[in-house]
Design an enzyme around this catalytic site. Sequence first.
Site, PDB file in Angstrom:
ATOM      1  N   TYR A 143       0.824  -1.211   0.000  1.00 28.43           N
ATOM      2  CA  TYR A 143       0.000   0.000   0.000  1.00 28.43           C
ATOM      3  C   TYR A 143       0.862   1.267   0.000  1.00 28.43           C
ATOM      4  CZ  TYR A 143      -4.624  -2.102   0.716  1.00 28.43           C
ATOM      5  OH  TYR A 143      -5.803  -2.765   0.560  1.00 28.43           O
ATOM      6  N   LYS A 194       3.405 -15.375   2.285  1.00 30.01           N
ATOM      7  CA  LYS A 194       3.722 -16.181   1.093  1.00 30.01           C
ATOM      8  C   LYS A 194       5.232 -16.395   1.081  1.00 30.01           C
ATOM      9  CE  LYS A 194       1.715 -17.295  -2.373  1.00 30.01           C
ATOM     10  NZ  LYS A 194       1.309 -18.686  -2.785  1.00 30.01           N
ATOM     11  N   ASP A 227      -2.634 -18.323   0.558  1.00 24.12           N
ATOM     12  CA  ASP A 227      -3.654 -18.970  -0.279  1.00 24.12           C
ATOM     13  C   ASP A 227      -4.340 -20.097   0.494  1.00 24.12           C
ATOM     14  OD1 ASP A 227      -1.211 -20.307  -0.337  1.00 24.12           O
ATOM     15  OD2 ASP A 227      -1.352 -20.899  -2.444  1.00 24.12           O
ATOM     16  N   ASP A 251      -6.389  -7.390   3.812  1.00 32.28           N
ATOM     17  CA  ASP A 251      -7.504  -6.775   3.091  1.00 32.28           C
ATOM     18  C   ASP A 251      -8.350  -7.868   2.436  1.00 32.28           C
ATOM     19  OD1 ASP A 251      -9.010  -4.645   1.928  1.00 32.28           O
ATOM     20  OD2 ASP A 251      -7.936  -4.971   0.050  1.00 32.28           O
ATOM     21  N   ASP A 255     -12.316  -9.502   3.840  1.00 26.40           N
ATOM     22  CA  ASP A 255     -13.553  -9.487   3.041  1.00 26.40           C
ATOM     23  C   ASP A 255     -14.098 -10.910   2.898  1.00 26.40           C
ATOM     24  OD1 ASP A 255     -13.367  -6.715   2.561  1.00 26.40           O
ATOM     25  OD2 ASP A 255     -14.062  -6.946   0.499  1.00 26.40           O
TER      26      ASP A 255
HETATM   27  C1  IPM Z   1     -10.457  -1.695   3.704  1.00 24.09           C
HETATM   28  C2  IPM Z   1     -10.728  -1.049   2.356  1.00 24.09           C
HETATM   29  C3  IPM Z   1      -9.617  -0.072   2.036  1.00 24.09           C
HETATM   30  C4  IPM Z   1      -8.328  -0.841   1.938  1.00 24.09           C
HETATM   31  C5  IPM Z   1      -9.884   0.749   0.781  1.00 24.09           C
HETATM   32  C6  IPM Z   1     -11.193   1.488   0.845  1.00 24.09           C
HETATM   33  C7  IPM Z   1      -8.780   1.720   0.500  1.00 24.09           C
HETATM   34  O1  IPM Z   1     -10.884  -2.030   1.385  1.00 24.09           O
HETATM   35  O2  IPM Z   1     -10.355  -0.953   4.705  1.00 24.09           O
HETATM   36  O3  IPM Z   1     -10.387  -2.922   3.765  1.00 24.09           O
HETATM   37  O4  IPM Z   1      -7.986  -1.398   0.889  1.00 24.09           O
HETATM   38  O5  IPM Z   1      -7.613  -0.877   2.946  1.00 24.09           O
HETATM   39 MG    MG Z   2     -10.894  -3.998   2.124  1.00 23.90          MG
END
Ligand code: IPM
Ligand code: MG
Length: 371
Positions: A143, A194, A227, A251, A255
């Site tokens: 990032y 990884k 993975d 990240d 999700d």
């Molecule tokens: C998160 C989001 C952010 C990230 C985005 C909105 C920049 O996906 O907080 O998980 O990638 O960190």
């Molecule tokens: Mg995210």
Amino acid sequence: MTFKLLVLPGDGIGPEVIAQARRVIDWFVARRGLKVEIEEDLLGGASHDRHGTFLTEATKARARAADAVLIGAEGGPKWAHLRSGSGPEARSGLIRLRRELEVYANLRPIKAFAALSQESPLKAEVIRGVDLVIVRELTGGVYFGEPRGIEKLPDGTRRGVDTQVYTTPEIERVARAAFELARTRRRRVASVDKANVMQTGVLWRQEVQRLHQAAYSDVTLENVLADNCAMQLIRDPRQFDVIVTDNLFGDLLSDGAAMIAGSLGMLPSASLGAPDARGRRKAIYEPVHGSAPDIAGTNAANPLGAVLSVAMMLRHSLGLGAEAELLERAVEAALASGLRTADIAAPGTSVVTTAAMGDGVIAALEAAARG
Ligand code: IPM
Ligand code: MG
């Protein structure tokens, strides 16, 4: 001492979910004697429209001066074209703020809510009782690594570059946060990398193992390839207690793991910095869901990720663990009473608005306070 909170509702559904989070904070002020001084400011697209930047210097200064920052969401298609290139606007205000406050340890708890066992796309017997936390490194890695950018090549094609980079101190401090957290839980850490492909992964694994041997041998450490971790989270999520991983893997994995809780809309997060001399840490609290521009302004968003982020603030910034549990139980009670926003409603069942879900949480808090 009055607690200073900076609220940044941001874009999309951010202002709607933050409105419900603020009602909950107001309830703790009115009914439980919480002392908090709240300032509000712009972030992201809302800030760009007014000031021409996603994060102003003034907002940064307010954030530095606050005890904690509560964020709604940032971004949307309206501002997406501003993101290419290598200037400051190529990074979202949220990402810049994380770096500015150096909140390197991002805690993303994932719980299977009993009331939502039928709403998750995963089988009820797979998710029953899941209670894990992803500790995502938040201020380093790909990032922020340099060089980054898009350049033109002599043949007219282009080349995009991002750099994955980690140092010993960056790995060590987030691993320490994970081991400390595990000591308050089931004393298990899965460190995810990884190391079979990436040099940052080899370093990550070596540094985590070194710290483990030196200071945390009472905690069980397991190394898992990223993975494989993605698969294990779906196959058998109960095996995990604390997962520690880098910015990008965290990240992705958070999700994915959100589906255990039934919806991304359910997930809160806390991003914490290093403790200062008095033990206080810079902190950002934010729901994990994004700005969801497709439903923004329709009073349809799930406010529970934002509400549960307030619970994390009570626990981690205010040291009010019992109040945090009171709020978490109120969320469970609201769900148990059948309230469902669209993201957590089974097909054919009735759906409530963002504000009505907020009403449900406040009613459950009232009921709990009456005993
Ligand atoms: C998160 C989001 C952010 C990230 C985005 C909105 C920049 O996906 O907080 O998980 O990638 O960190
Ligand atoms: Mg995210």
